[in-house]
Scaffold this motif. Structure first.
Motif, PDB file in Angstrom:
ATOM      1  N   VAL A   1       2.324  -4.226  -3.902  1.00  0.00           N
ATOM      2  CA  VAL A   1       0.957  -3.833  -4.244  1.00  0.00           C
ATOM      3  C   VAL A   1       0.025  -4.071  -3.064  1.00  0.00           C
ATOM      4  CG1 VAL A   1      -1.028  -4.384  -5.698  1.00  0.00           C
ATOM      5  CG2 VAL A   1       1.238  -4.150  -6.719  1.00  0.00           C
ATOM      6  N   ILE A   2       0.155  -5.235  -2.422  1.00  0.00           N
ATOM      7  CA  ILE A   2      -0.662  -5.523  -1.241  1.00  0.00           C
ATOM      8  C   ILE A   2      -0.388  -4.503  -0.153  1.00  0.00           C
ATOM      9  CG2 ILE A   2      -1.056  -7.197   0.610  1.00  0.00           C
ATOM     10  CD1 ILE A   2      -0.399  -9.383  -1.504  1.00  0.00           C
ATOM     11  N   LEU A   3       0.896  -4.178   0.056  1.00  0.00           N
ATOM     12  CA  LEU A   3       1.273  -3.165   1.043  1.00  0.00           C
ATOM     13  C   LEU A   3       0.571  -1.844   0.745  1.00  0.00           C
ATOM     14  CD1 LEU A   3       4.725  -2.444   2.550  1.00  0.00           C
ATOM     15  CD2 LEU A   3       3.618  -0.624   1.268  1.00  0.00           C
ATOM     16  N   ALA A   4       0.588  -1.413  -0.518  1.00  0.00           N
ATOM     17  CA  ALA A   4      -0.030  -0.138  -0.885  1.00  0.00           C
ATOM     18  C   ALA A   4      -1.537  -0.159  -0.666  1.00  0.00           C
ATOM     19  CB  ALA A   4       0.294   0.197  -2.343  1.00  0.00           C
ATOM     20  N   LEU A   5      -2.186  -1.270  -1.016  1.00  0.00           N
ATOM     21  CA  LEU A   5      -3.638  -1.365  -0.853  1.00  0.00           C
ATOM     22  C   LEU A   5      -4.038  -1.340   0.619  1.00  0.00           C
ATOM     23  CD1 LEU A   5      -4.446  -4.068  -3.561  1.00  0.00           C
ATOM     24  CD2 LEU A   5      -4.948  -1.618  -3.675  1.00  0.00           C
ATOM     25  N   VAL A   6      -3.346  -2.102   1.441  1.00  0.00           N
ATOM     26  CA  VAL A   6      -3.668  -2.139   2.870  1.00  0.00           C
ATOM     27  C   VAL A   6      -3.383  -0.782   3.511  1.00  0.00           C
ATOM     28  CG1 VAL A   6      -3.083  -3.193   5.090  1.00  0.00           C
ATOM     29  CG2 VAL A   6      -3.290  -4.620   3.046  1.00  0.00           C
ATOM     30  N   GLN A   7      -2.272  -0.168   3.129  1.00  0.00           N
ATOM     31  CA  GLN A   7      -1.970   1.164   3.644  1.00  0.00           C
ATOM     32  C   GLN A   7      -3.050   2.164   3.244  1.00  0.00           C
ATOM     33  OE1 GLN A   7       1.979   2.052   2.194  1.00  0.00           O
ATOM     34  NE2 GLN A   7       2.884   1.627   4.176  1.00  0.00           N
ATOM     35  N   GLY A   8      -3.594   2.021   2.044  1.00  0.00           N
ATOM     36  CA  GLY A   8      -4.651   2.915   1.600  1.00  0.00           C
ATOM     37  C   GLY A   8      -5.878   2.824   2.477  1.00  0.00           C
ATOM     38  N   VAL A   9      -6.256   1.604   2.835  1.00  0.00           N
ATOM     39  CA  VAL A   9      -7.408   1.407   3.718  1.00  0.00           C
ATOM     40  C   VAL A   9      -7.124   1.990   5.102  1.00  0.00           C
ATOM     41  CG1 VAL A   9      -8.852  -0.312   4.857  1.00  0.00           C
ATOM     42  CG2 VAL A   9      -8.194  -0.626   2.464  1.00  0.00           C
ATOM     43  N   MET A  10      -5.928   1.705   5.621  1.00  0.00           N
ATOM     44  CA  MET A  10      -5.545   2.251   6.923  1.00  0.00           C
ATOM     45  C   MET A  10      -5.518   3.779   6.891  1.00  0.00           C
ATOM     46  SD  MET A  10      -2.405  -0.379   7.765  1.00  0.00           S
ATOM     47  CE  MET A  10      -1.893   0.531   9.211  1.00  0.00           C
ATOM     48  N   GLY A  11      -4.939   4.323   5.829  1.00  0.00           N
ATOM     49  CA  GLY A  11      -4.843   5.770   5.715  1.00  0.00           C
ATOM     50  C   GLY A  11      -6.206   6.432   5.638  1.00  0.00           C
TER      51      GLY A  11
ATOM     52  N   LEU B   1      -1.932  10.703   2.113  1.00  0.00           N
ATOM     53  CA  LEU B   1      -0.822  10.291   1.252  1.00  0.00           C
ATOM     54  C   LEU B   1      -0.952   8.828   0.875  1.00  0.00           C
ATOM     55  CD1 LEU B   1       2.011  10.154   0.007  1.00  0.00           C
ATOM     56  CD2 LEU B   1       2.923   9.993   2.326  1.00  0.00           C
ATOM     57  N   PHE B   2      -1.230   7.974   1.855  1.00  0.00           N
ATOM     58  CA  PHE B   2      -1.318   6.549   1.565  1.00  0.00           C
ATOM     59  C   PHE B   2      -2.573   6.213   0.763  1.00  0.00           C
ATOM     60  CE2 PHE B   2       1.656   5.854   5.291  1.00  0.00           C
ATOM     61  CZ  PHE B   2       2.707   5.474   4.484  1.00  0.00           C
ATOM     62  N   VAL B   3      -3.641   7.001   0.924  1.00  0.00           N
ATOM     63  CA  VAL B   3      -4.806   6.826   0.065  1.00  0.00           C
ATOM     64  C   VAL B   3      -4.436   7.124  -1.384  1.00  0.00           C
ATOM     65  CG1 VAL B   3      -7.104   7.702  -0.495  1.00  0.00           C
ATOM     66  CG2 VAL B   3      -6.475   7.309   1.899  1.00  0.00           C
TER      67      VAL B   3
ATOM     68  N   SER C   1       5.155  -0.387   7.861  1.00  0.00           N
ATOM     69  CA  SER C   1       5.522   0.742   7.014  1.00  0.00           C
ATOM     70  C   SER C   1       4.734   1.992   7.391  1.00  0.00           C
ATOM     71  CB  SER C   1       5.266   0.384   5.542  1.00  0.00           C
ATOM     72  OG  SER C   1       5.504   1.494   4.704  1.00  0.00           O
ATOM     73  N   TYR C   2       3.444   1.818   7.646  1.00  0.00           N
ATOM     74  CA  TYR C   2       2.612   2.963   8.016  1.00  0.00           C
ATOM     75  C   TYR C   2       3.121   3.594   9.307  1.00  0.00           C
ATOM     76  CZ  TYR C   2      -1.652   5.758   8.303  1.00  0.00           C
ATOM     77  OH  TYR C   2      -2.531   6.803   8.331  1.00  0.00           O
ATOM     78  N   GLY C   3       3.385   2.754  10.313  1.00  0.00           N
ATOM     79  CA  GLY C   3       3.886   3.279  11.583  1.00  0.00           C
ATOM     80  C   GLY C   3       5.228   3.970  11.420  1.00  0.00           C
TER      81      GLY C   3
END
Length: 278
Positions: A34-44, A178-180, A216-218
């Motif tokens: 969940v933390i991974l998804a949230l941080v990726q959303g901000v980055m995305g 996508l990550f958002v 993961s994002y990279g």
């Protein structure tokens, strides 16, 4: 596939194995995802807003991919609650290239050289060999259906994103949105399953999740970019060399057992990669 694209996909494979190891290391695997998804959303969102806004035909691909990623994240987190990195990861990643290869042959126009097909099949044998010990080693058998569910999600988002990125013409923006979308979909589903106290975890878990999100994002941005330049099935197969990295990380960092079967399977994986380069 050109050498720069090949090397980039190898880097993506290493990053993918690394972020899985970070999630496995955490006390709560679901919270870590969940933390991974949230941080990726901000980055995305930060990346996507710096790019031209996608056309209308791109959004169905983004939505479909977000669903596939949510399936993958959910099943992967549950699988890691029942099994080792070096056992779950090969099963979760191993079935996907075979499904993608069949789908590509049936429905896509990508040209795949015969030797590359042989390489994908050899790679698949190595991956299946990595996973075979789950039934005979005394490990929890619950990991198998969860890992196979993660594999289904992987096959789904690989095909959707390879085509969606081509439709968008801008893989960087596509991955960002996508990550958002994933951040809007997966965390609420996880809260429904585990309750609102899911994120009441230590700062260390938050740090591991954030670091995993960056890796993961990279890894996925590289993979989607590569799928716009090379056959989707071939990129998918080469990404699964991350299994070799995961086995080595599991052995070195977590003390996972390294037996002859794993060594032979690792050799098959390396051979499969070599065949795809011929």
């Amino acid at each position: 596939m050109s050498l720069p694209v090949f090397l980039a996909v190898m880097l993506a494979a290493f990053l993918h194995a690394s972020w899985n190891a970070m999630i496995k290391l955490g006390a709560s695997k679901v919270a870590g995802m969940v933390i991974l998804a949230l941080v990726q959303g901000v980055m995305g969102l930060a990346v996507a807003l710096a790019r031209p806004f996608p056309e209308a035909e791109v959004w169905p691909w983004v939505a479909a991919s977000a669903v596939c990623h949510a399936v993958y994240n959910t099943f992967l987190a549950f699988a890691y609650e029942h099994g080792d990195l070096s056992r779950v990861y090969p099963i979760a990643r191993g079935a996907a290239p075979m499904a993608v290869l069949v789908a590509s042959a049936l429905f896509l126009s990508d040209a795949i050289e015969p030797m590359s097909v042989v390489g994908v099949l050899v790679l698949g044998l190595g991956i299946l060999g990595m996973a075979r010990g789950a039934l005979g080693s005394g490990e929890s058998r619950h990991l198998i259906p969860y890992a196979l569910g993660a594999a289904a999600g992987t096959a789904g988002y690989t095909l959707v994103d390879g085509l969606g990125a081509r439709v968008s013409g801008d893989p960087i923006a596509y991955v960002g949105w996508l990550f958002v979308a994933q951040a809007l979909l997966f965390p609420p589903a996880a809260f429904m399953m585990r309750g609102r106290g899911l994120l009441r975890v230590s700062p260390r878990v938050w740090g591991q999740g954030a670091l995993a999100a960056a890796a993961s994002y990279g890894a996925y941005a590289i993979a989607v970019w590569a799928m716009t330049l090379a056959p989707i099935a071939l990129v998918s197969a080469l990404r699964e060399t991350s299994i070799l990295f995961a086995v080595l990380i599991g052995w070195a960092a977590f003390g996972d057992r390294m037996d002859r079967g794993k060594a032979v399977s690792a050799a098959l994986i390396v051979s499969g990669v070599a065949l795809t380069r011929l």
